[in-house]
Design an enzyme around this catalytic site. Sequence first.
Site, PDB file in Angstrom:
ATOM      1  N   ALA A  85       0.946  -0.998  -0.246  1.00 23.74           N
ATOM      2  CA  ALA A  85      -0.285  -0.008  -0.191  1.00 23.74           C
ATOM      3  C   ALA A  85       0.813   1.250   0.099  1.00 23.74           C
ATOM      4  CB  ALA A  85      -0.376  -0.240   1.096  1.00 23.74           C
ATOM      5  N   GLY A 300      -5.779  -6.092   0.082  1.00 23.95           N
ATOM      6  CA  GLY A 300      -6.362  -5.840   1.029  1.00 23.95           C
ATOM      7  C   GLY A 300      -6.100  -5.018   1.263  1.00 23.95           C
ATOM      8  N   GLU A 301      -4.894  -3.840   2.207  1.00 25.07           N
ATOM      9  CA  GLU A 301      -4.404  -3.072   2.672  1.00 25.07           C
ATOM     10  C   GLU A 301      -5.318  -1.587   1.592  1.00 25.07           C
ATOM     11  OE1 GLU A 301      -0.449  -3.583   1.480  1.00 25.07           O
ATOM     12  OE2 GLU A 301      -0.559  -5.431   3.197  1.00 25.07           O
ATOM     13  N   GLY A 302      -6.368  -1.514   0.308  1.00 30.16           N
ATOM     14  CA  GLY A 302      -6.412  -0.632   0.030  1.00 30.16           C
ATOM     15  C   GLY A 302      -5.684  -0.646  -1.119  1.00 30.16           C
TER      16      GLY A 302
END
Length: 334
Positions: A85, A300-302
Amino acid sequence: MALLTDAAIQAAINAKTKPLGALGRIESLAADIARFQNTLRPRMERCGLIIFAADHGIAGKGVSKFPQAVTRQMVLNFLAGGAAANVFAATSGVSLRVVDAGVAGDPIIHSRLISRRIAPGTASSLHGPAMTPAQLSAALAAGKALAEEGNDDALAFGEMGIANTSAATLIGHKLTGDPISALTGRGTGLDDAALARKTEILARAAARTPDNLSAEEALIQYGGFEIAMMAGAMLGAAGAGRMILVDGFIATAAALAAARLDPATRRAMIFAHISPEPGHQHLLAALDAAPLLSLGMRLGEGTGALLAWPLVRAAAAMLRDMASFEDAGVSGPA
């Protein structure tokens, strides 16, 4: 100001110097942005990413391949700039904030960490509610306040929390009615035996409560503090006139909860990508959402939202800056 009609938006897109529909999904994305901002000259110049981190009591039941300590370790990695990220945000010019929503253990002390700790992790949803109504209210309020800060045009939201695919699966099950067996995935890489064990544990947790729950009750019974805070942030972003870049499976569970809490929030949402997690397709269907990208990502994590951001910027710029046939003196279609 009068609301733009869909016909007016489409006419402006069709008038650009290109064959009808030649820019495909970029055209429908531009229309979504114009509709939300209520202008034919939309702007998407600034984006921020907020990563919410928290732990889950159900992690101790063997639903994840990784130990719970990884949540804290990854928070420190975000703060040190070493995660995917961080790299994707830097390459896209996106600001990044890291929020401790409820990481297990003692509070993390770091100058760049935003502490909004509700508690050091939720209770285990296998045996009872993951959080209290008061804790849910606090998480929603904290997320809303964070999303209202600053002057970003759009916000992306990421998460970190060992076992949060389990929480997202249970929330999705209670909000869609789709079966646990169809929603449960491998998360961080479970083998077949571990996946079967995870599915059985989640089915037991789900059996504690009625089949269909309100968004509030689903979050109380099965949510994580990071998921609840993310849902609150989505409500805050939409209310502040900021578009929401929805990441993967866990973020989409938060988006579904936010849309149930306030249906108007759905207009602000852009769905970045589709994850290999089987539950993600079910949640996207419940939101009538078509994601922009399909890259096989499940981190995930954006990260998926960050990769979609350049497309969002380009779509807004196309509608705002691209010449029309009339402006350019170019002959239109016969």
